[in-house]
Write a protein that holds these residues in place. Structure first.
Motif, mmCIF file in Angstrom:
data_model
loop_
_atom_site.group_PDB
_atom_site.id
_atom_site.type_symbol
_atom_site.label_atom_id
_atom_site.label_comp_id
_atom_site.label_asym_id
_atom_site.label_seq_id
_atom_site.Cartn_x
_atom_site.Cartn_y
_atom_site.Cartn_z
ATOM 1 N N ALA A 211 -30.884 41.838 -69.374
ATOM 2 C CA ALA A 211 -32.275 42.229 -69.164
ATOM 3 C C ALA A 211 -32.488 43.668 -69.641
ATOM 4 O O ALA A 211 -31.651 44.541 -69.403
ATOM 5 C CB ALA A 211 -32.644 42.098 -67.695
ATOM 6 N N GLY A 212 -33.606 43.864 -70.352
ATOM 7 C CA GLY A 212 -33.903 45.169 -70.926
ATOM 8 C C GLY A 212 -33.428 45.326 -72.346
ATOM 9 O O GLY A 212 -33.780 46.307 -73.016
ATOM 10 N N GLY A 213 -32.631 44.373 -72.809
ATOM 11 C CA GLY A 213 -32.096 44.437 -74.158
ATOM 12 C C GLY A 213 -33.050 43.898 -75.199
ATOM 13 O O GLY A 213 -34.203 43.552 -74.897
ATOM 14 N N SER A 214 -32.558 43.831 -76.426
ATOM 15 C CA SER A 214 -33.387 43.408 -77.557
ATOM 16 C C SER A 214 -32.663 42.368 -78.400
ATOM 17 O O SER A 214 -31.435 42.346 -78.457
ATOM 18 C CB SER A 214 -33.713 44.613 -78.449
ATOM 19 N N TYR B 266 -50.522 36.861 -79.498
ATOM 20 C CA TYR B 266 -49.335 36.887 -78.646
ATOM 21 C C TYR B 266 -49.615 36.232 -77.305
ATOM 22 O O TYR B 266 -50.720 36.336 -76.755
ATOM 23 C CB TYR B 266 -48.883 38.324 -78.385
ATOM 24 N N LEU B 267 -48.588 35.603 -76.772
ATOM 25 C CA LEU B 267 -48.615 35.156 -75.395
ATOM 26 C C LEU B 267 -48.781 36.392 -74.514
ATOM 27 O O LEU B 267 -48.152 37.428 -74.768
ATOM 28 C CB LEU B 267 -47.294 34.444 -75.069
ATOM 29 N N GLN C 169 -39.315 40.354 -83.239
ATOM 30 C CA GLN C 169 -38.566 41.422 -82.589
ATOM 31 C C GLN C 169 -38.887 41.375 -81.099
ATOM 32 O O GLN C 169 -40.056 41.496 -80.717
ATOM 33 C CB GLN C 169 -38.944 42.787 -83.175
ATOM 34 N N MET C 170 -37.856 41.190 -80.303
ATOM 35 C CA MET C 170 -38.048 41.052 -78.858
ATOM 36 C C MET C 170 -37.362 42.209 -78.147
ATOM 37 O O MET C 170 -36.140 42.351 -78.215
ATOM 38 C CB MET C 170 -37.459 39.719 -78.380
ATOM 39 N N ARG D 77 -44.121 43.868 -75.818
ATOM 40 C CA ARG D 77 -42.657 43.783 -75.861
ATOM 41 C C ARG D 77 -42.161 43.086 -77.135
ATOM 42 O O ARG D 77 -41.112 43.446 -77.659
ATOM 43 C CB ARG D 77 -42.144 43.004 -74.641
ATOM 44 N N PHE D 78 -42.908 42.090 -77.594
ATOM 45 C CA PHE D 78 -42.512 41.326 -78.789
ATOM 46 C C PHE D 78 -43.415 41.696 -79.958
ATOM 47 O O PHE D 78 -44.609 41.957 -79.772
ATOM 48 C CB PHE D 78 -42.648 39.831 -78.532
#
Length: 121
Positions: free
Chosen positions: A14-17, A59-60, A81-82, A66-67
């Motif tokens: 969690a918090g990563g990409s 976007y959702l 990119q997430m 974030r994305f």
């Protein structure tokens, strides 16, 4: 026949990409809309992000900020990119292309095989 090949899924904290990629090949005149969808266990597939040929994006709500979806028209490639990933982002992610085969028109849809994204807490 149009094929979509995805890459970039995996396991992240969690918090990563993560960055997903999708490459389209085959009988394509133009790709009108490039998109990413996801399906979590026991849930319906939902649209995450789309980008139109003119560059407009959607976007959702839960991934806004974030994305980021982007596209490389010359190479029929698009990306997701997430960032700041959350456990609730865990799902199989699918890319989708809405495309035309010729100038005469007609719209077709093709899906990638899916790539697993798992976000641990």
């Amino acid at each position: 026949q149009v094929q979509l090949v995805e890459s970039g899924g995996g396991l992240v904290q969690a918090g990563g990409s993560l960055r997903l990629s999708c490459v389209a090949s085959g009988s394509i005149f133009s790709i009108n809309v490039m998109g990413w969808y996801r399906q979590a266990p026991g849930k319906v597939r939902e649209p995450v992000a789309t980008v139109a040929s003119g560059g407009g994006t959607n976007y959702l709500y839960s991934v806004k900020g974030r994305f980021t979806i982007s596209r490389d028209n010359a190479n029929n490639t698009w990306y997701l990119q997430m960032n700041m990933l959350k456990p609730e982002d865990t799902a199989v992610y699918y890319c989708n292309a809405m495309y035309s085969k010729s100038r005469a028109g007609g719209t077709f849809s093709s899906w990638g095989q899916g790539t697993q994204v798992t976000v641990s807490s």
